[in-house]
Design an enzyme around this catalytic site. Structure first.
Site, PDB file in Angstrom:
ATOM      1  N   GLU A  75      13.062 -11.667 -14.243  1.00 29.32           N
ATOM      2  CA  GLU A  75      11.991 -12.274 -13.445  1.00 29.32           C
ATOM      3  C   GLU A  75      11.509 -13.492 -14.223  1.00 29.32           C
ATOM      4  OE1 GLU A  75       7.697 -11.260 -11.418  1.00 29.32           O
ATOM      5  OE2 GLU A  75       8.177 -10.556 -13.421  1.00 29.32           O
ATOM      6  N   ASP A 112       8.093   9.583  -3.920  1.00 26.64           N
ATOM      7  CA  ASP A 112       8.632  10.210  -5.128  1.00 26.64           C
ATOM      8  C   ASP A 112      10.151  10.072  -5.207  1.00 26.64           C
ATOM      9  OD1 ASP A 112       9.377  12.329  -3.234  1.00 26.64           O
ATOM     10  OD2 ASP A 112       7.256  12.883  -3.336  1.00 26.64           O
ATOM     11  N   ASP A 136       1.873  14.655  -1.042  1.00 29.13           N
ATOM     12  CA  ASP A 136       0.632  14.338  -1.758  1.00 29.13           C
ATOM     13  C   ASP A 136       0.215  12.895  -1.463  1.00 29.13           C
ATOM     14  OD1 ASP A 136       2.604  12.998  -3.105  1.00 29.13           O
ATOM     15  OD2 ASP A 136       2.058  13.706  -5.108  1.00 29.13           O
ATOM     16  N   ASP A 196      13.646  -1.003 -13.835  1.00 26.93           N
ATOM     17  CA  ASP A 196      12.724  -2.092 -14.125  1.00 26.93           C
ATOM     18  C   ASP A 196      12.409  -2.004 -15.614  1.00 26.93           C
ATOM     19  OD1 ASP A 196      10.699  -4.111 -13.700  1.00 26.93           O
ATOM     20  OD2 ASP A 196      10.579  -3.371 -11.643  1.00 26.93           O
ATOM     21  N   HIS A 240       7.769  -6.603  -4.194  1.00 28.93           N
ATOM     22  CA  HIS A 240       6.514  -5.841  -4.278  1.00 28.93           C
ATOM     23  C   HIS A 240       5.327  -6.694  -4.712  1.00 28.93           C
ATOM     24  CE1 HIS A 240       7.909  -6.194  -8.315  1.00 28.93           C
ATOM     25  NE2 HIS A 240       6.753  -5.743  -8.775  1.00 28.93           N
ATOM     26  N   ASP A 241       5.564  -7.933  -5.107  1.00 23.85           N
ATOM     27  CA  ASP A 241       4.473  -8.820  -5.535  1.00 23.85           C
ATOM     28  C   ASP A 241       4.106  -9.842  -4.467  1.00 23.85           C
ATOM     29  OD1 ASP A 241       4.324  -7.674  -8.065  1.00 23.85           O
ATOM     30  OD2 ASP A 241       5.696  -9.125  -8.966  1.00 23.85           O
ATOM     31  N   ASP A 265      11.289  -7.516 -16.299  1.00 25.83           N
ATOM     32  CA  ASP A 265       9.964  -7.989 -15.912  1.00 25.83           C
ATOM     33  C   ASP A 265       9.529  -9.189 -16.768  1.00 25.83           C
ATOM     34  OD1 ASP A 265       7.599  -7.316 -14.236  1.00 25.83           O
ATOM     35  OD2 ASP A 265       6.593  -7.023 -16.157  1.00 25.83           O
TER      36      ASP A 265
HETATM   37  O1  TEU Z   1       5.119  -9.845 -12.101  1.00 24.91           O
HETATM   38  C1  TEU Z   1       4.743 -10.945 -12.833  1.00 24.91           C
HETATM   39  C2  TEU Z   1       4.386 -12.193 -12.114  1.00 24.91           C
HETATM   40  O2  TEU Z   1       4.571 -13.249 -12.665  1.00 24.91           O
HETATM   41  C3  TEU Z   1       3.794 -12.231 -10.782  1.00 24.91           C
HETATM   42  O3  TEU Z   1       4.668 -12.084  -9.756  1.00 24.91           O
HETATM   43  C4  TEU Z   1       2.567 -11.363 -10.725  1.00 24.91           C
HETATM   44  O4  TEU Z   1       2.787 -10.264  -9.901  1.00 24.91           O
HETATM   45  C5  TEU Z   1       1.372 -12.085 -10.208  1.00 24.91           C
HETATM   46  O5  TEU Z   1       1.438 -12.083  -8.827  1.00 24.91           O
HETATM   47  C6  TEU Z   1       1.150 -13.459 -10.725  1.00 24.91           C
HETATM   48  O6  TEU Z   1       0.101 -14.027 -10.002  1.00 24.91           O
HETATM   49  C7  TEU Z   1       5.606  -8.712 -12.770  1.00 24.91           C
HETATM   50  C8  TEU Z   1       5.669  -7.534 -11.841  1.00 24.91           C
HETATM   51  O7  TEU Z   1       6.588  -7.778 -10.825  1.00 24.91           O
HETATM   52  C9  TEU Z   1       4.293  -7.224 -11.354  1.00 24.91           C
HETATM   53  O8  TEU Z   1       4.269  -6.218 -10.385  1.00 24.91           O
HETATM   54  C10 TEU Z   1       3.446  -6.852 -12.551  1.00 24.91           C
HETATM   55  O9  TEU Z   1       2.105  -6.715 -12.166  1.00 24.91           O
HETATM   56  C11 TEU Z   1       3.531  -7.886 -13.658  1.00 24.91           C
HETATM   57  O10 TEU Z   1       4.844  -8.357 -13.901  1.00 24.91           O
HETATM   58  C12 TEU Z   1       3.055  -7.295 -14.953  1.00 24.91           C
HETATM   59  O11 TEU Z   1       3.983  -6.369 -15.437  1.00 24.91           O
HETATM   60 CA    CA Z   2       4.933  12.824  -3.440  1.00 20.50          CA
END
Ligand code: TEU
Ligand code: CA
Length: 544
Positions: free
Chosen positions: A251, A28, A24, A97, A320-321, A198
């Site tokens: 984090e 997953d 899709d 997470d 991922h950020d 987080d």
């Molecule tokens: O990230 C929080 C954070 O402080 C940053 O890295 C944020 O992604 C942003 O770039 C600040 O400019 C965490 C998660 O890793 C992120 O994916 C989420 O969007 C965020 O918290 C909210 O839950």
């Molecule tokens: Ca899938």
């Protein structure tokens, strides 16, 4: 810290982009299960799974509407149980997470709290506007703009430090604390081994007073790490974590070395380690939307300071950020291979826990997005809207957003050179990087000289040499764009040469000892380092 945590090598999975099994276009849980053999072969022993809970997905799962169920796009709770069981069999631990600063505005707690008389009202921060009609305070949020939303029909506004779909929980309410502890127990009882917490440094709001006006996050002095944060984290430890054998990493946005020390104090028992941000700021003017050319000196000195400053770091170059580490700290053209391997060598020899982000092990790099329309991330779009309101011309705005959009890291994992990189047979939710033809897992596995085999070899090296796990960090020479350091444990010494530049560099120190790893066929045994060279040597202190 539990003994097993010292030798953890963590692999971060962004499930949406890892492997799609039902075609899709969305990764997953079954896809994660399918690739466990691959991960075991790489040698990692811990997975951090980005959120897979029920969520309306405004922020790709970081807006949770039910902590006790799985987002159907990702699969079912049975799939999750299967993943936990399969990992157990392979002796791979799972970190979930834990997103508790906020819930989704579709969470049942929030829906109940819309009723001012509900016991859930106080789960969140509902406040009236000021007399002049202005929002309850002047704070600004992580995704730009103000942090109060007044839903239709409501007299009051609610606080949201991220998007308006992510509502901040009120940790002064004991019921919130208990509800969060229940969530933790539920997952630990299921067999996961801990949490990546987080934005844990912002959860305790000391007051909601106006903040000192600032171009970044007005109001942050009221909620960044404070005594209440420490109390809260210790309470989680006392009431929940200590009853299991856990691993916790927080984090830690805006965290200084003394704060990190306090948060990871082994006597006070709060968190095992934190993700600090300072090292990741070396190609920006403090805020990520004000990019600058990588300042290698700043990068190296920050690493050095954090290594010296705290007992145990959570080391990472991407997640991922963030944009891809190779694109920021390496070279995606002439020295693609050498620089990817150099980053691997640095990551896996620093003191602390290494975190590898999916695709890093094959040298995935940034995506050539052309405009905001190519990007899906809510953060980029919110910032874009803010920029528009501030009348920043489009080309300038795009120059601010492009280098740091989080979607660079979120493009699908590149498994092979088939259509959609073998991630799916269906058009994926986010475009595949066109370099998948050359940069993919299948190709990497066929080439003994690939980045992948460097990761594998170095993960093994950490297992073989206790000094790489537990040894202290010692400065040898901290250059402007190179770093020579040692890890020491008893008589065992590992000396590491890292050249972060695309030029030859010379250290005052020689490559003493037996070579355990190097990313070139031929190297000098003096202090001369080739561009992006990484060399790891072993010697015994007393041996001559
Ligand atoms: O990230 C929080 C954070 O402080 C940053 O890295 C944020 O992604 C942003 O770039 C600040 O400019 C965490 C998660 O890793 C992120 O994916 C989420 O969007 C965020 O918290 C909210 O839950
Ligand atoms: Ca899938």
């Amino acid at each position: 810290m539990n003994e097993w945590v010292y030798n953890a090598v963590v692999y971060q999975i962004y499930p949406r982009s890892f492997k799609d099994t039902n075609n899709d276009g969305i990764g997953d849980l079954k896809g994660v299960i399918e690739k466990l053999d691959y991960l075991q072969d790489l040698g990692i022993n811990t997975l951090w799974l980005c959120p897979v809970y029920q969520s309306p997905n405004h922020d790709n799962g970081y807006d949770i509407s039910d902590y006790y169920s799985i987002l159907p796009e990702f699969g079912t709770m049975e799939d999750m149980d299967q993943l936990i069981a399969a990992c157990k069999e392979k002796e791979i631990r799972i970190l979930m997470d834990l997103v508790i600063n906020h819930t989704s505005d579709e969470h049942e707690w929030f829906k109940q709290s819309l009723n001012p008389n509900s016991t859930y009202r106080d789960f969140y921060y509902w406040r009236p506007r000021k007399k002049d009609g202005k929002p309850p305070n002047n704070w600004t949020g992580f995704f730009g703009g103000h942090v109060w939303e007044q839903p239709a029909g409501q007299e009051e506004c609610y606080l949201h430090l991220f998007s308006k779909h992510q509502v901040d929980l009120n940790f002064h309410n004991p019921n919130v604390r208990e509800a969060v502890k229940d969530v933790m127990r539920f997952w630990l009882d299921k067999g996961v081994s801990g949490f990546r917490c987080d934005v844990i440094t912002i959860i305790n709001k000391m007051s909601l007073a106006d903040g000192k006006p600032s171009i970044i996050l007005t109001g942050r002095e009221h909620y960044l790490t404070n005594p209440g944060t420490h109390e809260l984290l210790h309470e989680f430890y006392e009431d929940v974590l200590q009853h299991y054998s856990t691993f916790t990493v927080g984090e830690a946005t805006f965290c200084t070395i003394p704060e990190a020390k306090a948060l990871t104090n082994q006597v006070k028992k709060e968190l095992d380690m934190v993700f600090a941000f300072e090292i990741m700021e070396s190609d920006q003017h403090k805020i990520k939307w004000f990019p600058k050319k990588l300042n290698r000196k700043q990068f190296i000195h920050a690493i050095h300071r954090w290594q010296q400053g705290i007992a145990w770091n959570a080391n990472y170059f991407e997640n991922h950020d963030l944009p891809r580490g190779l694109s920021r700290f390496g070279d995606t053209t002439t020295y693609r291979l050498e620089s990817s391997k150099m980053l691997a060598a640095l990551l896996l020899t620093l003191r602390g826990t290494p975190f590898i982000y999916q695709g890093q092990e094959i040298g995935m790099s940034n995506y050539p997005f052309l405009s905001i329309q190519d990007v899906k991330d809510i953060e980029s779009h919110d910032i874009y809207q803010l920029g528009k309101r501030l009348k920043i011309p489009d080309p300038i705005l795009w120059k601010m957003i492009y280098p740091k959009t989080r979607d660079h890291a979120r493009t699908p994992m590149q498994w092979n050179d088939h259509p959609y990189a073998g991630f799916s047979q269906h058009l994926p939710w986010l475009a595949v990087n066109p370099n998948y033809i050359d940069v993919n897992v299948e190709q990497a596995l066929q080439d003994q000289n690939s980045v992948w085999y460097t990761y594998k070899a170095l993960i093994q090296l950490r297992k073989d040499h206790l000094v790489l796990q537990k040894g202290d960090y010692h400065e040898v020479e901290v250059g402007n764009d190179f770093l020579v350091f040692e890890r020491r444990l008893g008589d065992d010494v590992i000396r590491i040469f890292i050249n972060l530049s695309n030029q030859t560099r010379t250290s005052k120190y020689r490559k003493k000892g037996r070579v355990l790893y190097t990313n070139y066929d031929i190297i000098s045994l003096e202090g001369i380092m080739k561009p992006y060279e990484a060399t790891i040597l072993h010697y015994q202190k007393q041996a001559k």
